[in-house]
Write a protein that holds these residues in place. Structure first.
Motif, PDB file in Angstrom:
ATOM      1  N   ILE A 218      28.827  69.625  26.607  1.00  0.00           N
ATOM      2  CA  ILE A 218      29.877  70.639  26.761  1.00  0.00           C
ATOM      3  C   ILE A 218      29.293  72.043  26.806  1.00  0.00           C
ATOM      4  O   ILE A 218      29.692  72.884  27.629  1.00  0.00           O
ATOM      5  CB  ILE A 218      30.917  70.525  25.625  1.00  0.00           C
ATOM      6  N   GLU A 222      29.744  74.491  30.014  1.00  0.00           N
ATOM      7  CA  GLU A 222      30.373  75.809  29.882  1.00  0.00           C
ATOM      8  C   GLU A 222      29.466  76.900  30.452  1.00  0.00           C
ATOM      9  O   GLU A 222      29.924  77.798  31.166  1.00  0.00           O
ATOM     10  CB  GLU A 222      30.697  76.109  28.413  1.00  0.00           C
ATOM     11  N   PHE A 282      37.899  70.422  29.315  1.00  0.00           N
ATOM     12  CA  PHE A 282      37.014  71.321  30.067  1.00  0.00           C
ATOM     13  C   PHE A 282      37.417  71.347  31.538  1.00  0.00           C
ATOM     14  O   PHE A 282      37.516  72.416  32.151  1.00  0.00           O
ATOM     15  CB  PHE A 282      35.555  70.856  29.922  1.00  0.00           C
ATOM     16  N   LYS A 286      38.792  74.683  33.624  1.00  0.00           N
ATOM     17  CA  LYS A 286      38.080  75.237  34.778  1.00  0.00           C
ATOM     18  C   LYS A 286      38.917  75.144  36.047  1.00  0.00           C
ATOM     19  O   LYS A 286      38.831  76.008  36.920  1.00  0.00           O
ATOM     20  CB  LYS A 286      36.733  74.522  34.976  1.00  0.00           C
TER      21      LYS A 286
END
Length: 379
Positions: A218, A222, A282, A286
């Motif tokens: 993660i 990121e 996530f 995004k």
């Protein structure tokens, strides 16, 4: 004579471009003063908006872009001066032909050599890809500058008459850069995914959160997404992020299929489910923050995790035999391959009955999965 002169020009530009590419740090260019912005951005029409930005301004490109633009501009001016002195009446076509040669055979080839370098890293690959996008856009300026010096009306440059074929070449090379970048990103992710082999696949208690390896995944995602969103066009951002998420999904399924995982229980599956929830969060974040959500025809990034998500859903389903129903299979398990389902389900083990007293009771489903395996083999 003119060909020989331009070959000398091209040779000189090749040396200068190679020096520029070799000395660039491939970091986003920072401009602290208005004159720097005028010199490096406005001078080559590289801006996306007409409003002067706040300073310091961080460009999506590195120093390579304005430096190469200056070299190309100098080439155009030298070419026009030579051809005008030679008495040619209509020399824009000649200038354009030599300009295309510079952009295609010199600049584009030099960029591709960089992209194909065996020592290329992810951050440099991403910056080079971003540079290519801006240089492709700069082709409009190059054509306009050549036309202006040749006395050609700008309206003609905007049509087929003045278009540079090198623009298509540079666009195609961007695709090569994006593929290379994705390959490097996948390779980096593989390092994290190897840690899935350290997962306890038969834990006696459910995990309180996801597996440890996912923290690194993660954090990397990121960081990757933040940079990609800043410097890459939206279609390239989509390609990289969707590609890496699909790769992670494939890695999870491949781990379940691997010989290293002899058997697993529902608590291990619940751990993978927790991992996927974080990855899906996530993906959703995004998809919305990048603008993909508003892009016509775009697919939610969460869908890139479909195979891993669907195998987890099947393993935790109260009625896994519904996988055999064509309608339900198309709706809920369309990403799953029957052979993979058989191999993975064969490894499933129920928790010992003595453990059911510990908190939430988990209903045995080994028989249900065995029945599913049998019927899939019969098909």
């Amino acid at each position: 004579m003119r060909d020989k002169y331009h070959e000398l020009l091209l040779t000189d530009c090749r040396h200068r471009i190679n020096d520029v590419l070799a000395n660039d740090k491939y970091e986003q260019m920072v401009m602290r003063k208005e004159y720097e912005y005028n010199m490096n951005v406005l001078a080559f029409h590289l801006q996306n908006i007409d409003v002067m930005p706040a300073f310091p301004y961080i460009a999506p490109f590195s120093a390579t872009v304005p430096d190469c633009c200056r070299i190309v501009r100098s080439f155009i001016e030298d070419s026009v001066s030579f051809l005008a002195y030679g008495g040619h009446m209509d020399y824009y076509d000649l200038v354009k032909r030599y300009l295309d040669k510079l952009l295609t055979n010199v600049l584009n080839e030099a960029l591709l050599r960089l992209v194909r370098s065996p020592t290329l890293g992810v951050s440099h690959a991403m910056q080079i890809a971003a540079n290519m996008t801006v240089l492709e856009r700069a082709c409009d300026y190059f054509a306009q500058h050549a036309a202006k010096l040749c006395g050609i009306p700008m309206r003609l440059v905007e049509g087929p008459y003045g278009a540079l074929s090198a623009r298509v070449t540079l666009r195609n090379s961007q695709a090569v850069a994006h593929d290379t970048m994705l390959k490097l990103v996948k390779s980096k992710v593989n390092e994290f995914m190897l840690l899935t082999l350290n997962i306890n696949w038969t834990p006696e208690d459910p995990l309180q959160s996801g597996n440890d390896y996912l923290n690194d995944v993660i954090i990397y995602l990121e960081t990757l997404a933040e940079t990609a969103q800043e410097i890459l066009p939206l279609d390239a951002f989509d390609k990289v992020i969707s590609g890496v998420l699909e790769h992670i999904s494939n890695c999870i399924v491949s781990t379940l299929l691997s010989e290293d995982v002899k058997r697993f229980n529902v608590y291990a599956v619940m751990g993978i489910d927790a991992d996927l929830r974080l990855l899906e969060q996530f993906a959703d974040d995004k998809y919305q923050s990048s603008g993909l959500e508003k892009q016509p025809g775009s697919t939610n990034l969460k869908g890139c995790l479909a195979e891993a998500r669907q195998i987890v859903n099947l393993l935790t389903a109260t009625q896994p035999e519904l996988f055999l129903n064509p309608v339900i299979r198309e709706k809920s398990y369309s990403a799953l391959d029957s052979k993979k389902v058989i191999q993975i389900c064969e490894k499933y083990r129920d928790l010992p009955e003595k453990m059911f007293g510990r908190g939430t009771k988990v209903a045995p489903k080994k028989k249900a999965l065995d029945s599913l395996i049998k019927r899939l083999r019969e098909q």
